[in-house]
Design a protein around this motif. Structure first.
Motif, PDB file in Angstrom:
ATOM      1  N   ALA A 204     -18.502 -53.204  52.517  1.00 17.22           N
ATOM      2  CA  ALA A 204     -18.066 -51.868  52.930  1.00 17.22           C
ATOM      3  C   ALA A 204     -16.718 -51.520  52.313  1.00 17.22           C
ATOM      4  CB  ALA A 204     -17.993 -51.798  54.448  1.00 17.22           C
ATOM      5  N   ARG A 205     -16.545 -50.243  51.979  1.00 18.55           N
ATOM      6  CA  ARG A 205     -15.270 -49.734  51.489  1.00 18.55           C
ATOM      7  C   ARG A 205     -14.844 -48.588  52.405  1.00 18.55           C
ATOM      8  NH1 ARG A 205     -18.455 -48.832  47.239  1.00 18.55           N
ATOM      9  NH2 ARG A 205     -17.711 -46.674  47.039  1.00 18.55           N
ATOM     10  N   SER A 206     -13.565 -48.545  52.723  1.00 20.68           N
ATOM     11  CA  SER A 206     -13.059 -47.509  53.619  1.00 20.68           C
ATOM     12  C   SER A 206     -12.094 -46.589  52.882  1.00 20.68           C
ATOM     13  CB  SER A 206     -12.346 -48.144  54.826  1.00 20.68           C
ATOM     14  OG  SER A 206     -13.263 -48.899  55.596  1.00 20.68           O
ATOM     15  N   HIS A 207     -12.168 -45.293  53.205  1.00 22.85           N
ATOM     16  CA  HIS A 207     -11.303 -44.297  52.567  1.00 22.85           C
ATOM     17  C   HIS A 207     -10.832 -43.289  53.611  1.00 22.85           C
ATOM     18  CE1 HIS A 207     -12.760 -45.688  48.657  1.00 22.85           C
ATOM     19  NE2 HIS A 207     -13.997 -45.501  49.079  1.00 22.85           N
TER      20      HIS A 207
ATOM     21  N   ARG B 179      -9.768 -32.412  46.942  1.00 24.33           N
ATOM     22  CA  ARG B 179      -9.765 -33.565  47.841  1.00 24.33           C
ATOM     23  C   ARG B 179      -8.869 -34.670  47.316  1.00 24.33           C
ATOM     24  NH1 ARG B 179     -15.414 -36.162  49.577  1.00 24.33           N
ATOM     25  NH2 ARG B 179     -15.225 -37.361  47.643  1.00 24.33           N
ATOM     26  N   ARG B 180      -8.087 -35.214  48.240  1.00 27.58           N
ATOM     27  CA  ARG B 180      -7.257 -36.386  47.961  1.00 27.58           C
ATOM     28  C   ARG B 180      -7.886 -37.589  48.656  1.00 27.58           C
ATOM     29  NH1 ARG B 180      -3.338 -33.051  50.170  1.00 27.58           N
ATOM     30  NH2 ARG B 180      -2.905 -34.627  51.761  1.00 27.58           N
ATOM     31  N   GLY B 181      -7.732 -38.751  48.010  1.00 27.45           N
ATOM     32  CA  GLY B 181      -8.272 -39.981  48.578  1.00 27.45           C
ATOM     33  C   GLY B 181      -9.642 -40.297  48.008  1.00 27.45           C
ATOM     34  N   GLY B 182     -10.064 -41.530  48.187  1.00 31.74           N
ATOM     35  CA  GLY B 182     -11.371 -41.956  47.700  1.00 31.74           C
ATOM     36  C   GLY B 182     -11.378 -42.247  46.218  1.00 31.74           C
ATOM     37  N   ASP B 183     -12.587 -42.470  45.701  1.00 30.96           N
ATOM     38  CA  ASP B 183     -12.737 -42.842  44.294  1.00 30.96           C
ATOM     39  C   ASP B 183     -12.827 -41.637  43.363  1.00 30.96           C
ATOM     40  OD1 ASP B 183     -12.840 -45.537  45.060  1.00 30.96           O
ATOM     41  OD2 ASP B 183     -15.008 -45.421  45.419  1.00 30.96           O
ATOM     42  N   ASP B 184     -12.941 -40.431  43.924  1.00 30.30           N
ATOM     43  CA  ASP B 184     -13.152 -39.250  43.078  1.00 30.30           C
ATOM     44  C   ASP B 184     -12.216 -38.112  43.466  1.00 30.30           C
ATOM     45  OD1 ASP B 184     -14.263 -38.729  45.508  1.00 30.30           O
ATOM     46  OD2 ASP B 184     -16.149 -37.916  44.748  1.00 30.30           O
TER      47      ASP B 184
END
Length: 486
Positions: free
Chosen positions: A30-33, A57-62
């Motif tokens: 699992a990955r959390s953002h 959007r800020r945060g996450g992989d994209d």
């Protein structure tokens, strides 16, 4: 392309076992953002009304700007841009939705804070077949003064390299565990539920001639809006398809004129002609470039003798710039407004209330007779090529008139549309050859090397032979078709 399904879940919902879904070998770590998204729209939520979302959007992989436009029940085309400035929508993304905003300002309308846990579903080689995102969401509607937000839990299943059946199987497993299919296709839609304008109802088919014509017009207006953003970025064949939709509307307004109040629709025809011309400039150059490129590749000439082709490519790029400028004009936005009004409530005459099965054969037959008359005029025309071009245009009108009648008149109208299209395509092949030869004559007058002169001469000969072959095909096809029998 984003293909996903969303599910509502209670706060105490527990994700079921997913490792035994079809094709899944394992569930990855699992990955959390923590995600913060600001959504942009017009004051009257024109994008949300179309199911379109535009966010930063800020945060996450994209992290960055995301524009998502629906292309199917569970599919959306996503275009991204870097984070850039917080309150300034990237021009490229704003341009892609200009057909919907129509000059209205884009501003922040909502924010979403999401605590996301992502579980990848992997195959035996470790490839991601799909991702399951467990989201705890808090949304704030920036259009009111409430300090408290709206919170909910949502499960998203987004398809990766897996097959669509995996999406269905995962959804079935989630529903069995207590999740519910979301009523909204986006988080923003859920947050603003009730404030988003409803789409106008589909035309009611009451069996009348007016209803049949309205349905056809509505489909073509929808096509213009579908291909508008694709034409702006020069997506393959988009300009052509948008132009065809424009021509279909204009032709329908002419062929079915007795069903429509002329003083309301005639001004539309002139504006549609303007738009078709803007699109046509790009399309004609696009056809020439592709046509000559394919012939040069057949000759296997490499780079020799094709320097002049760069000039056509430059002209095409300039035409695209003019097209994009035209698609930002108030004139274009006013036309879109008028077309939407036409699709929703066309100005129908009393005659439009008659039964479609009795009223529609007349316009189709008249369009067919005009095509036959134009074809017969070729034999005595002073300019045979111009007469052939007029016959091609008449064939298009006959085709479109028949297409509009297919849902009512069935096979007879479908056959008429198909035959008219065959005539149109044959004359189109000849016309394309005539245009190509004219362009090659211009090029021949300014070639710089013997290699270029030789190549242009070979291409001219090929175009001339193909144009003549099209005329030979015409006589064979003309003998096989006949007037529609209703």
């Amino acid at each position: 392309m984003e293909i996903e399904r969303k599910y509502d879940a209670d706060t105490d919902f527990t994700l079921p076992e997913l490792s035994d879904l079809p094709g899944v070998a394992a569930v990855g770590p699992a990955r959390s953002h923590h995600l913060h998204a600001t959504y942009f729209d017009t004051d009257d939520l024109r994008l949300a009304a179309r199911g379109i979302t535009l966010r930063r959007r800020r945060g996450g992989d994209d992290a960055g700007w995301h524009l998502k436009m629906p292309v199917g029940p569970d599919s959306r085309a996503e275009t991204r841009a870097p984070l850039g400035r917080a309150r300034v929508v990237p021009a490229r993304l704003a341009n892609l939705v200009a057909a919907y905003t129509r000059g209205a300002q884009l501003r922040p309308v909502a924010t979403l804070e999401t605590e996301r846990t992502v579980l990848p579903l992997l195959d035996e080689d470790g490839a991601v077949l799909a991702e399951v995102a467990d989201d705890a969401v808090t949304g704030h509607d920036l259009r009111d003064d409430r300090e408290t937000g709206t919170s909910w839990r949502e499960i998203e299943v987004e398809l990766g390299s897996g097959k669509p059946g995996l999406l269905k199987a995962a959804g079935k497993r989630l529903r069995k565990a207590g999740a519910r299919r979301s009523a909204s296709s986006s988080k923003l839609g859920r947050l603003l539920d009730g404030a988003v304008p409803q789409a106008p109802p589909a035309p009611v088919d009451d069996g009348s001639a007016g209803a049949a014509v309205q349905a056809y017009l509505a489909a073509q207006v929808a096509a213009i809006l579908t291909y508008d953003p694709k034409a702006r970025v020069a997506e393959e064949d988009a300009v052509h398809k948008m132009r065809v939709a424009v021509r279909r509307i204009r032709s329908t307004l002419r062929s079915y004129r007795p069903l429509l109040v002329r003083e309301h629709v005639d001004p539309l025809r002139s504006e549609l002609r303007w738009l078709a011309g803007v699109l046509g400039e790009v399309r004609d150059l696009e056809v020439l470039r592709m046509r000559f490129t394919a012939r040069l590749d057949e000759l296997d000439a490499g780079g020799a003798g094709r320097e002049w082709l760069d000039d056509i490519a430059r002209e095409e790029r300039s035409a695209y710039r003019r097209l994009n400028a035209a698609l930002k004009e108030p004139r274009y936005f006013a036309l879109l407004d008028a077309l939407e009004r036409l699709a929703e409530a066309p100005p129908l005459t009393d005659r439009a209330a008659r039964r479609a099965a009795k009223e529609l054969p007349g316009p189709v037959a008249r369009a067919w007779r005009r095509m036959e008359k134009a074809h017969a005029a070729i034999a005595t025309a002073e300019d045979a090529d111009e007469a052939r071009h007029e016959t091609r245009r008449a064939a298009k009108r006959a085709r479109y008139a028949a297409e509009a009648a297919v849902p009512v008149l069935g096979d007879a109208a479908a056959r008429a549309a198909r035959d008219a299209r065959r005539v149109q395509e044959v004359f189109g092949g000849h016309q394309d050859g005539v245009i190509a030869m004219a362009r090659l004559r211009e090029i021949a007058a300014r070639v710089r090397t013997p290699a270029e002169a030789f190549t242009v001469g070979v291409l001219y000969g090929a175009e001339r032979c193909e144009a003549q072959a099209s005329l030979d095909d015409l006589e064979r096809i003309w003998q096989r078709i006949g007037a529609p029998d209703f």
